[in-house]
Scaffold this motif. Structure first.
Motif, PDB file in Angstrom:
ATOM      1  N   UNK A 204       0.862  -1.188   0.000  1.00  0.00           N
ATOM      2  CA  UNK A 204       0.000   0.000   0.000  1.00  0.00           C
ATOM      3  C   UNK A 204       0.894   1.232   0.000  1.00  0.00           C
ATOM      4  N   UNK A 205       1.348   1.688  -1.180  1.00  0.00           N
ATOM      5  CA  UNK A 205       2.235   2.860  -1.238  1.00  0.00           C
ATOM      6  C   UNK A 205       1.589   4.135  -0.711  1.00  0.00           C
ATOM      7  N   UNK A 206       0.261   4.226  -0.821  1.00  0.00           N
ATOM      8  CA  UNK A 206      -0.442   5.421  -0.374  1.00  0.00           C
ATOM      9  C   UNK A 206      -1.655   5.008   0.436  1.00  0.00           C
ATOM     10  N   UNK A 207      -1.719   5.451   1.673  1.00  0.00           N
ATOM     11  CA  UNK A 207      -2.836   5.102   2.557  1.00  0.00           C
ATOM     12  C   UNK A 207      -3.261   6.341   3.338  1.00  0.00           C
ATOM     13  N   UNK A 208      -3.713   7.375   2.602  1.00  0.00           N
ATOM     14  CA  UNK A 208      -4.191   8.605   3.230  1.00  0.00           C
ATOM     15  C   UNK A 208      -5.662   8.467   3.604  1.00  0.00           C
ATOM     16  N   UNK A 209      -6.200   9.507   4.202  1.00  0.00           N
ATOM     17  CA  UNK A 209      -7.596   9.465   4.645  1.00  0.00           C
ATOM     18  C   UNK A 209      -8.556   9.318   3.472  1.00  0.00           C
ATOM     19  N   UNK A 210      -8.330  10.069   2.401  1.00  0.00           N
ATOM     20  CA  UNK A 210      -9.247  10.069   1.266  1.00  0.00           C
ATOM     21  C   UNK A 210      -8.770   9.234   0.088  1.00  0.00           C
ATOM     22  N   UNK A 211      -7.510   8.911   0.045  1.00  0.00           N
ATOM     23  CA  UNK A 211      -6.955   8.189  -1.096  1.00  0.00           C
ATOM     24  C   UNK A 211      -6.199   6.963  -0.600  1.00  0.00           C
ATOM     25  N   UNK A 212      -6.517   5.820  -1.205  1.00  0.00           N
ATOM     26  CA  UNK A 212      -5.804   4.574  -0.903  1.00  0.00           C
ATOM     27  C   UNK A 212      -5.353   3.934  -2.213  1.00  0.00           C
ATOM     28  N   UNK A 213      -4.092   3.543  -2.255  1.00  0.00           N
ATOM     29  CA  UNK A 213      -3.535   2.892  -3.443  1.00  0.00           C
ATOM     30  C   UNK A 213      -2.897   1.578  -3.004  1.00  0.00           C
ATOM     31  N   UNK A 214      -3.379   0.483  -3.582  1.00  0.00           N
ATOM     32  CA  UNK A 214      -2.844  -0.853  -3.295  1.00  0.00           C
ATOM     33  C   UNK A 214      -2.347  -1.467  -4.586  1.00  0.00           C
ATOM     34  N   UNK A 215      -1.150  -1.983  -4.556  1.00  0.00           N
ATOM     35  CA  UNK A 215      -0.575  -2.634  -5.735  1.00  0.00           C
ATOM     36  C   UNK A 215      -0.177  -4.061  -5.393  1.00  0.00           C
ATOM     37  N   UNK A 216      -0.278  -4.951  -6.383  1.00  0.00           N
ATOM     38  CA  UNK A 216       0.028  -6.362  -6.165  1.00  0.00           C
ATOM     39  C   UNK A 216       0.759  -6.907  -7.394  1.00  0.00           C
ATOM     40  N   UNK A 217       1.811  -7.654  -7.154  1.00  0.00           N
ATOM     41  CA  UNK A 217       2.578  -8.290  -8.227  1.00  0.00           C
ATOM     42  C   UNK A 217       2.711  -9.776  -7.933  1.00  0.00           C
ATOM     43  N   UNK A 218       2.556 -10.594  -8.960  1.00  0.00           N
ATOM     44  CA  UNK A 218       2.641 -12.044  -8.804  1.00  0.00           C
ATOM     45  C   UNK A 218       3.628 -12.619  -9.815  1.00  0.00           C
TER      46      UNK A 218
END
Length: 290
Positions: A204-218
């Motif tokens: 989760x590179x970005x986990x702010x109050x209004x914005x959340x960004x989750x990335x996943x690599x396999x």
């Protein structure tokens, strides 16, 4: 399972009546299989230790002996270590071993009675395929081990897994002399091994109050090899007319064989490709706003 198909070709416009087609054909397929499965499992948890043990027993009318049970045990365990550093929060090790079965296809144990016509009189013939008297499921045993890392105050997780799968009693076909009255026999024989590795990273590179960004690599890869075979090498299936997998001891069951032109202009049948990819990778992102 009972399937009836009726087809009509060359219907005109919106005509839906099947008897209005220029070519009519019908077929019916009936399949009846009775399976019985019993399953038991016990789970144990003590602090960060987690253990699971279970067993499944199956019987099926697809086997030569429909009353015989086949047992498939399993066991798995994991333990979590709390680390507590700025980079590594915790680490979990896990391992498991288990078995499973793959049933013969419906009707393989029976010899079919196909219809025929003898001087205008309906009749049946004896099919040319038979099965061994002890036809039973393929048996698969898999050992798996892995490691999970929890990083940067649980902002990222990394999972690493390796496995070894061993399949015995493969369902095979053997050619018979025509003097026996049959041409093909279905039987159990041969072994195959599949080994692989899987990795997954979620962050989760970005986990702010209004914005959340989750990335996943396999990332994953697997390799299979035929260890033993109770019949001579043979070709199986095809790939768009370009070649066929060749099943042989020491080779990959997904290796593609076909004609290849040599430097001197002659042609030889040899491996020209591999249906199984060298590896598979994936990347996904999930962005949420408010």
């Amino acid at each position: 399972l009972n399937t009836v198909r009726v087809r009509a070709r060359n219907l005109v416009g919106d005509q839906e009546n099947i008897n209005r087609g220029t070519v009519l054909d019908a077929d019916e397929d009936r399949e009846r299989t009775e399976n019985l499965s019993l399953f038991g499992q016990e789970e144990f948890k003590l602090n960060d230790l987690y253990l699971v043990a279970g067993v499944t027993t199956d019987r099926s009318s697809a086997n030569s002996d429909p009353a015989k049970f086949f047992f498939y045990p399993k066991f798995s365990g994991s333990y979590r270590f709390d680390i507590g550093t700025s980079v590594l929060d915790a680490m979990k090790i896990r391992a498991s071993v288990g078995a499973a079965g793959n049933l013969p296809k419906y009707g393989q144990k029976f010899t079919e009675l196909p219809g025929s016509n003898v001087l205008g009189v309906p009749a049946v013939n004896l099919g040319t395929v038979t099965a061994s008297s002890d036809l039973h499921p393929e048996r698969e045993r898999e050992i798996e081990g892995g490691l999970d890392l929890y990083l940067f105050h649980n902002r990222a997780t990394l999972g690493l897994t390796g496995y070894d799968k061993h399949i015995t009693d493969l369902l095979q076909q053997r050619q018979l002399p025509t003097s026996s009255g049959f041409t093909t026999a279905i039987f159990n024989g041969g072994t195959m091994q599949t080994r692989g590795f899987e990795a997954e990273l979620t962050a989760a590179p970005l986990a702010a109050t209004n914005v959340q960004w989750t990335t996943s690599a396999t990332f994953s890869l697997s390799r299979s090899k035929v260890l033993s075979l109770d019949v001579p090498p043979y070709f199986s299936g095809g790939f768009g007319g370009l070649g066929q997998p060749r099943i042989q001891v020491g080779g990959s069951p997904t290796a593609l064989f076909g004609p290849d032109t040599l430097a001197d202009g002659s042609q030889s049948i040899r491996q020209i490709g591999e249906l199984n990819p060298t590896f598979i990778m994936g990347l996904s992102n999930d962005l949420r706003y408010k």
